[in-house]
Enzyme design. Structure first.
Site, PDB file in Angstrom:
ATOM      1  CB  SER A   1      -0.848  -0.032   1.274  1.00  0.00           C
ATOM      2  OG  SER A   1      -1.433   1.223   1.498  1.00  0.00           O
TER       3      SER A   1
ATOM      4  CE1 TYR B   1      -4.000  -2.974   5.592  1.00  0.00           C
ATOM      5  CE2 TYR B   1      -3.596  -0.640   5.207  1.00  0.00           C
ATOM      6  CZ  TYR B   1      -3.825  -1.910   4.720  1.00  0.00           C
ATOM      7  OH  TYR B   1      -3.865  -2.118   3.361  1.00  0.00           O
TER       8      TYR B   1
ATOM      9  CE  LYS C   1      -1.509  -4.591   3.355  1.00  0.00           C
ATOM     10  NZ  LYS C   1      -1.748  -5.888   2.738  1.00  0.00           N
TER      11      LYS C   1
HETATM   12  P1  NAD Z   1     -10.817  -7.620   1.107  1.00  0.00           P
HETATM   13  O1  NAD Z   1     -11.059  -7.633   2.571  1.00  0.00           O
HETATM   14  O2  NAD Z   1     -11.986  -7.444   0.205  1.00  0.00           O
HETATM   15  O3  NAD Z   1     -10.070  -8.955   0.678  1.00  0.00           O
HETATM   16  C1  NAD Z   1      -9.164  -9.628   1.528  1.00  0.00           C
HETATM   17  C2  NAD Z   1      -9.580 -11.099   1.590  1.00  0.00           C
HETATM   18  O4  NAD Z   1      -8.663 -11.795   2.434  1.00  0.00           O
HETATM   19  C3  NAD Z   1     -10.981 -11.292   2.177  1.00  0.00           C
HETATM   20  O5  NAD Z   1     -11.750 -12.067   1.284  1.00  0.00           O
HETATM   21  C4  NAD Z   1     -10.725 -12.028   3.495  1.00  0.00           C
HETATM   22  O6  NAD Z   1     -11.774 -12.927   3.812  1.00  0.00           O
HETATM   23  C5  NAD Z   1      -9.397 -12.722   3.228  1.00  0.00           C
HETATM   24  N1  NAD Z   1      -8.590 -12.986   4.416  1.00  0.00           N
HETATM   25  C6  NAD Z   1      -8.232 -12.131   5.401  1.00  0.00           C
HETATM   26  N2  NAD Z   1      -7.480 -12.760   6.320  1.00  0.00           N
HETATM   27  C7  NAD Z   1      -7.343 -14.046   5.909  1.00  0.00           C
HETATM   28  C8  NAD Z   1      -6.680 -15.200   6.430  1.00  0.00           C
HETATM   29  N3  NAD Z   1      -6.011 -15.147   7.594  1.00  0.00           N
HETATM   30  N4  NAD Z   1      -6.738 -16.355   5.753  1.00  0.00           N
HETATM   31  C9  NAD Z   1      -7.422 -16.425   4.578  1.00  0.00           C
HETATM   32  N5  NAD Z   1      -8.084 -15.386   4.033  1.00  0.00           N
HETATM   33  C10 NAD Z   1      -8.038 -14.208   4.695  1.00  0.00           C
HETATM   34  O7  NAD Z   1      -9.706  -6.499   0.811  1.00  0.00           O
HETATM   35  P2  NAD Z   1      -9.208  -5.865  -0.558  1.00  0.00           P
HETATM   36  O8  NAD Z   1      -9.635  -4.455  -0.592  1.00  0.00           O
HETATM   37  O9  NAD Z   1      -9.519  -6.770  -1.683  1.00  0.00           O
HETATM   38  O10 NAD Z   1      -7.650  -5.861  -0.297  1.00  0.00           O
HETATM   39  C11 NAD Z   1      -6.794  -6.913  -0.727  1.00  0.00           C
HETATM   40  C12 NAD Z   1      -5.384  -6.642  -0.248  1.00  0.00           C
HETATM   41  O11 NAD Z   1      -4.952  -5.379  -0.763  1.00  0.00           O
HETATM   42  C13 NAD Z   1      -5.248  -6.546   1.271  1.00  0.00           C
HETATM   43  O12 NAD Z   1      -4.038  -7.153   1.645  1.00  0.00           O
HETATM   44  C14 NAD Z   1      -5.213  -5.062   1.516  1.00  0.00           C
HETATM   45  O13 NAD Z   1      -4.520  -4.744   2.701  1.00  0.00           O
HETATM   46  C15 NAD Z   1      -4.478  -4.561   0.291  1.00  0.00           C
HETATM   47  N6  NAD Z   1      -4.758  -3.161  -0.008  1.00  0.00           N
HETATM   48  C16 NAD Z   1      -6.060  -2.759  -0.139  1.00  0.00           C
HETATM   49  C17 NAD Z   1      -6.360  -1.428  -0.375  1.00  0.00           C
HETATM   50  C18 NAD Z   1      -7.786  -0.966  -0.489  1.00  0.00           C
HETATM   51  O14 NAD Z   1      -8.045   0.218  -0.356  1.00  0.00           O
HETATM   52  N7  NAD Z   1      -8.758  -1.837  -0.733  1.00  0.00           N
HETATM   53  C19 NAD Z   1      -5.309  -0.488  -0.483  1.00  0.00           C
HETATM   54  C20 NAD Z   1      -3.992  -0.925  -0.384  1.00  0.00           C
HETATM   55  C21 NAD Z   1      -3.729  -2.277  -0.133  1.00  0.00           C
HETATM   56  C1  UD1 Z   2      -7.092   4.948   3.957  1.00  0.00           C
HETATM   57  C2  UD1 Z   2      -6.047   4.550   4.956  1.00  0.00           C
HETATM   58  C3  UD1 Z   2      -4.904   3.863   4.245  1.00  0.00           C
HETATM   59  C4  UD1 Z   2      -5.412   2.695   3.420  1.00  0.00           C
HETATM   60  C5  UD1 Z   2      -6.482   3.199   2.456  1.00  0.00           C
HETATM   61  C6  UD1 Z   2      -7.090   2.069   1.696  1.00  0.00           C
HETATM   62  C7  UD1 Z   2      -6.250   6.142   6.810  1.00  0.00           C
HETATM   63  C8  UD1 Z   2      -5.609   7.274   7.527  1.00  0.00           C
HETATM   64  N1  UD1 Z   2      -5.597   5.696   5.714  1.00  0.00           N
HETATM   65  O1  UD1 Z   2      -6.529   5.880   3.046  1.00  0.00           O
HETATM   66  O2  UD1 Z   2      -3.954   3.396   5.171  1.00  0.00           O
HETATM   67  O3  UD1 Z   2      -4.361   2.088   2.692  1.00  0.00           O
HETATM   68  O4  UD1 Z   2      -7.526   3.839   3.206  1.00  0.00           O
HETATM   69  O5  UD1 Z   2      -7.798   2.592   0.600  1.00  0.00           O
HETATM   70  O6  UD1 Z   2      -7.277   5.644   7.210  1.00  0.00           O
HETATM   71  N2  UD1 Z   2     -13.182  10.877   3.638  1.00  0.00           N
HETATM   72  C9  UD1 Z   2     -14.246  11.713   3.962  1.00  0.00           C
HETATM   73  N3  UD1 Z   2     -15.375  11.153   4.491  1.00  0.00           N
HETATM   74  C10 UD1 Z   2     -15.501   9.801   4.707  1.00  0.00           C
HETATM   75  C11 UD1 Z   2     -14.418   8.956   4.355  1.00  0.00           C
HETATM   76  C12 UD1 Z   2     -13.264   9.528   3.831  1.00  0.00           C
HETATM   77  O7  UD1 Z   2     -14.166  12.932   3.792  1.00  0.00           O
HETATM   78  O8  UD1 Z   2     -16.548   9.361   5.212  1.00  0.00           O
HETATM   79  C13 UD1 Z   2     -11.965  11.483   3.054  1.00  0.00           C
HETATM   80  C14 UD1 Z   2     -10.731  11.211   3.888  1.00  0.00           C
HETATM   81  O9  UD1 Z   2     -10.554  12.217   4.832  1.00  0.00           O
HETATM   82  C15 UD1 Z   2      -9.639  11.211   2.809  1.00  0.00           C
HETATM   83  C16 UD1 Z   2     -10.351  10.728   1.546  1.00  0.00           C
HETATM   84  O10 UD1 Z   2     -11.736  10.874   1.802  1.00  0.00           O
HETATM   85  O11 UD1 Z   2      -9.219  12.514   2.595  1.00  0.00           O
HETATM   86  C17 UD1 Z   2     -10.044   9.283   1.228  1.00  0.00           C
HETATM   87  O12 UD1 Z   2     -10.286   8.509   2.395  1.00  0.00           O
HETATM   88  P1  UD1 Z   2     -10.168   6.913   2.405  1.00  0.00           P
HETATM   89  O13 UD1 Z   2     -11.013   6.351   1.333  1.00  0.00           O
HETATM   90  O14 UD1 Z   2     -10.418   6.461   3.809  1.00  0.00           O
HETATM   91  O15 UD1 Z   2      -8.669   6.642   1.980  1.00  0.00           O
HETATM   92  P2  UD1 Z   2      -7.274   7.181   2.606  1.00  0.00           P
HETATM   93  O16 UD1 Z   2      -7.508   8.006   3.797  1.00  0.00           O
HETATM   94  O17 UD1 Z   2      -6.489   7.757   1.513  1.00  0.00           O
END
Ligand code: NAD
Ligand code: UD1
Length: 334
Positions: free
Chosen positions: A126, A152, A156
């Site tokens: 991330s 969290y 990572k």
């Molecule tokens: P998600 O929660 O939809 O998917 C993660 C999946 O992992 C889920 O289906 C969950 O059931 C499974 N899981 C969790 N712990 C487990 C375990 N111990 N054993 C087996 N399965 C397990 O999340 P996502 O948004 O698809 O994210 C996927 C990956 O990308 C994550 O590692 C997340 O941290 C990373 N990531 C996500 C975002 C975002 O904003 N969505 C941003 C940066 C990084």
């Molecule tokens: C957040 C996490 C980041 C994670 C990412 C996943 C924090 C501080 N950071 O990032 O670690 O990897 O999600 O996508 O939580 N906002 C509003 N109202 C809301 C929700 C969000 O105004 O109800 C604003 C937030 O202040 C931010 C922007 O929308 O400025 C994006 O927020 P969000 O989607 O939570 O993502 P990040 O904060 O960038």
């Protein structure tokens, strides 16, 4: 012969979109997920889109015996590792659970890979690993791990470091660290998208709940940031573009650690996101300005040049595509 890929977390939001791309490109795919944050029905949706239902293992990464069995029968060429817990505020409340699930889960995965000779892994990292930098345009060469605001984010960072150490020991090991910026949107079919349990923390899922009438209004966290319209700016990336980034990484893995930002390079403010959603839906979203959220940075975005130069990958979809696909997903889910 086609490559066999194990996708951990493959029924989740980003994982399911990536599985669709893998199947469509002819890879053999197996999914491992404990269904903690996803639903088994996702497998049928994948089949509807891609024409194949991947083999599914309902296994927790913390269950070493079950994990080992999956690998013993697997003959995998590579692992794409999405499985993890990802809710920032929950990680502050439950740091031990986050470290155990994400870090210990990854250690188990690496042990199972080692015992069966699997030498390729792509990891979902991330932008959060960059912490606070002098410039808001993040480049892969910047130092990571400084001033991270929550457990969290540290999971990572720690996992990235573990993968670097492991790869230093085994010269044949191939690691792709993909640093995602803000994944948003849904599959254009409307069958897959983000559907978090409980009240969402992130912006787009919150907007979706308000649009569905399940939450009363969006609170914009702060309009007094030093940005043009006073709201925070982020690099939102369509989940289908993100899924394609994994395909490009799979093609370009090489011995050692390869690190790439996956983002568009073009930040949008919270107000711009809200306006784009309102434009696409034709309705005004109930909203108000609230206090800043602790830990939020005013702005940051990806410098995506390295991914374009080395992977031949760049984002193709726009914020308007995000909104169209999100609205389609809402309509098809209700
Ligand atoms: P998600 O929660 O939809 O998917 C993660 C999946 O992992 C889920 O289906 C969950 O059931 C499974 N899981 C969790 N712990 C487990 C375990 N111990 N054993 C087996 N399965 C397990 O999340 P996502 O948004 O698809 O994210 C996927 C990956 O990308 C994550 O590692 C997340 O941290 C990373 N990531 C996500 C975002 C975002 O904003 N969505 C941003 C940066 C990084
Ligand atoms: C957040 C996490 C980041 C994670 C990412 C996943 C924090 C501080 N950071 O990032 O670690 O990897 O999600 O996508 O939580 N906002 C509003 N109202 C809301 C929700 C969000 O105004 O109800 C604003 C937030 O202040 C931010 C922007 O929308 O400025 C994006 O927020 P969000 O989607 O939570 O993502 P990040 O904060 O960038």
């Amino acid at each position: 012969m086609s490559q066999r890929i194990l996708v951990t977390g493959g029924t989740g939001y980003i994982g399911s979109h990536t599985v669709v791309e893998l199947l469509s490109a002819g890879y053999e795919v197996e999914i491992l997920d404990n269904l903690y944050n996803s639903k088994i029905e996702v497998l049928d949706k994948i089949e509807q889109i891609a024409g194949t239902k991947p083999k599914f293992h309902k296994v927790d990464l913390l269950d070493m015996n079950a994990l080992q069995e999956v690998f013993n029968g697997g003959n995998f060429d590579a692992v794409i590792h999405f499985a993890g817990l990802k809710a920032v505020p929950e990680s502050v409340e439950k740091p031990l659970e986050y470290y155990e699930n994400n870090v210990a889960g990854t250690l188990n995965l690496l042990k199972a890979m080692r015992s069966t000779g699997v030498k390729k892994i792509i990891f979902s990292s991330s932008a959060t690993v960059y912490g606070i930098q002098e410039s808001p345009e993040y480049v892969e060469t910047m130092q990571t791990g400084g001033q991270l605001s929550n457990p969290y984010g540290r999971t990572k960072y720690f996992i990235e470091e573990i993968l670097k150490d492991y790869s230093a020991m085994d010269p044949d090991f191939q690691v792709g660290l993909l640093r995602y910026f803000n994944p948003v949107g849904a599959h254009p079919s409307g069958l897959l998208g983000e559907d978090p349990n409980g009240i969402p923390n992130n912006l787009m899922p919150f907007i979706m709940r308000v649009a569905e009438g399940r939450l009363p209004e969006l609170k914009i966290f702060g309009d007094d940031y030093p940005t043009e319209d006073g709201t925070c700016r982020r690099d939102y990336i369509h989940v289908v573009d993100l899924a394609k980034g994994h395909m490009a990484m799979l093609d370009h893995l090489k011995p050692g650690v390869s690190i790439f930002n996956l983002g568009s390079g073009k930040p949008s403010s919270v107000k711009e996101i809200v306006s784009a959603f309102e434009r696409a839906s034709g309705k005004e979203l109930p909203k108000s300005i609230a206090a800043r959220r602790a830990g939020d940075l005013p702005e940051f975005w990806a410098n995506p040049s390295k991914a374009e130069a080395e992977l031949g990958w760049k984002t193709e979809l726009t914020i308007d595509d995000v909104m169209r696909d999100t609205l389609n997903f809402i309509e098809k889910s209700n």
